[in-house]
Design a protein around this motif. Sequence first.
Motif, PDB file in Angstrom:
ATOM      1  N   ARG A 124      -0.436  12.320  49.149  1.00  0.00           N
ATOM      2  CA  ARG A 124      -0.528  11.323  50.231  1.00  0.00           C
ATOM      3  C   ARG A 124       0.828  10.716  50.531  1.00  0.00           C
ATOM      4  O   ARG A 124       1.235  10.579  51.696  1.00  0.00           O
ATOM      5  CB  ARG A 124      -1.504  10.206  49.850  1.00  0.00           C
ATOM      6  CG  ARG A 124      -2.952  10.618  49.732  1.00  0.00           C
ATOM      7  CD  ARG A 124      -3.860   9.382  49.714  1.00  0.00           C
ATOM      8  NE  ARG A 124      -3.454   8.365  48.756  1.00  0.00           N
ATOM      9  CZ  ARG A 124      -3.843   8.342  47.487  1.00  0.00           C
ATOM     10  NH1 ARG A 124      -4.630   9.314  47.021  1.00  0.00           N
ATOM     11  NH2 ARG A 124      -3.454   7.367  46.676  1.00  0.00           N
ATOM     12  N   TYR A 132      -2.254  11.178  44.776  1.00  0.00           N
ATOM     13  CA  TYR A 132      -1.345  10.107  45.223  1.00  0.00           C
ATOM     14  C   TYR A 132      -0.038  10.705  45.720  1.00  0.00           C
ATOM     15  O   TYR A 132       0.473  10.333  46.796  1.00  0.00           O
ATOM     16  CB  TYR A 132      -1.110   9.148  44.054  1.00  0.00           C
ATOM     17  CG  TYR A 132       0.094   8.240  44.184  1.00  0.00           C
ATOM     18  CD1 TYR A 132       0.031   7.064  44.922  1.00  0.00           C
ATOM     19  CD2 TYR A 132       1.290   8.543  43.532  1.00  0.00           C
ATOM     20  CE1 TYR A 132       1.128   6.217  45.026  1.00  0.00           C
ATOM     21  CE2 TYR A 132       2.391   7.712  43.626  1.00  0.00           C
ATOM     22  CZ  TYR A 132       2.314   6.551  44.375  1.00  0.00           C
ATOM     23  OH  TYR A 132       3.409   5.723  44.469  1.00  0.00           O
ATOM     24  N   LYS A 166      -6.577   2.569  43.493  1.00  0.00           N
ATOM     25  CA  LYS A 166      -5.947   1.948  44.657  1.00  0.00           C
ATOM     26  C   LYS A 166      -5.237   3.028  45.479  1.00  0.00           C
ATOM     27  O   LYS A 166      -4.854   4.068  44.941  1.00  0.00           O
ATOM     28  CB  LYS A 166      -4.925   0.898  44.224  1.00  0.00           C
ATOM     29  CG  LYS A 166      -5.487  -0.259  43.403  1.00  0.00           C
ATOM     30  CD  LYS A 166      -6.084  -1.317  44.300  1.00  0.00           C
ATOM     31  CE  LYS A 166      -6.477  -2.563  43.495  1.00  0.00           C
ATOM     32  NZ  LYS A 166      -7.024  -3.619  44.385  1.00  0.00           N
ATOM     33  N   PRO A 167      -5.018   2.776  46.773  1.00  0.00           N
ATOM     34  CA  PRO A 167      -4.314   3.783  47.572  1.00  0.00           C
ATOM     35  C   PRO A 167      -2.848   3.955  47.182  1.00  0.00           C
ATOM     36  O   PRO A 167      -2.275   5.027  47.378  1.00  0.00           O
ATOM     37  CB  PRO A 167      -4.449   3.258  49.006  1.00  0.00           C
ATOM     38  CG  PRO A 167      -4.765   1.806  48.877  1.00  0.00           C
ATOM     39  CD  PRO A 167      -5.514   1.663  47.598  1.00  0.00           C
ATOM     40  N   ASP A 179      -2.948  -2.305  47.074  1.00  0.00           N
ATOM     41  CA  ASP A 179      -3.546  -1.884  48.337  1.00  0.00           C
ATOM     42  C   ASP A 179      -2.483  -1.626  49.401  1.00  0.00           C
ATOM     43  O   ASP A 179      -2.810  -1.140  50.483  1.00  0.00           O
ATOM     44  CB  ASP A 179      -4.519  -2.956  48.851  1.00  0.00           C
ATOM     45  CG  ASP A 179      -5.762  -3.069  47.982  1.00  0.00           C
ATOM     46  OD1 ASP A 179      -6.276  -2.021  47.548  1.00  0.00           O
ATOM     47  OD2 ASP A 179      -6.204  -4.213  47.726  1.00  0.00           O
TER      48      ASP A 179
END
Length: 204
Positions: free
Chosen positions: A185, A182, A143-144, A149
């Motif tokens: 980001r 992750y 998942k982002p 989400d």
Amino acid sequence: MGAITRLTCFHDPEDHYSHRIRLILAEKNVECELIAVRRGECPRQLAEHNPYGTVPTLMDRDLVLYGTEVLMEYLEERYPHPPLLPAYPVTRGQSRLLMHRIGRDWCSLVDAILQAAPGADLATARKELRESLTGVAPIFAEKPFFLSDDFSLVDCCLLPLLWRLPRLGVELPRAAKPLQDYMDRMFARDSFRSSLSVTEREMR
């Protein structure tokens, strides 16, 4: 854009619990006066409103709140946009369980390292934290955000810990690449960058 109002938050510029609150405020674009309180200090204004003298402490007009989880829930309800918890009770419960596990499994180790007496042997705590994070790293490829989400309060609990890994003396191995991706980001998000205190910026 979220609603703008005037709040006051007593916070510790080095503390990951205070960082959670600043990150939530940044995500929701809520204006807040931040009053820095270093560990071991308790200014009179804080002592007058919080019998424990702890941070973070939030003042919203005549309302005074303390306890990190209490503040997180209040800000989510007081400023519902953007939402940082899922809409449905089951998924909300799952998010709250994740936050509980972050506190129990990882915050306890982070606090043990940060609050240890000078000269204490921290190898075991560091090893346990590194191995635990590495063990869950693959799920960050699914998942982002953390099992979601959407950016959520769960991420607000986890990211302040991950930002402090260099200060904790914890280096992630190659096997933790999904977790490192992750982190890269999330650390690039405008809200995260604006949530950092001067002291926190110097941690990396």
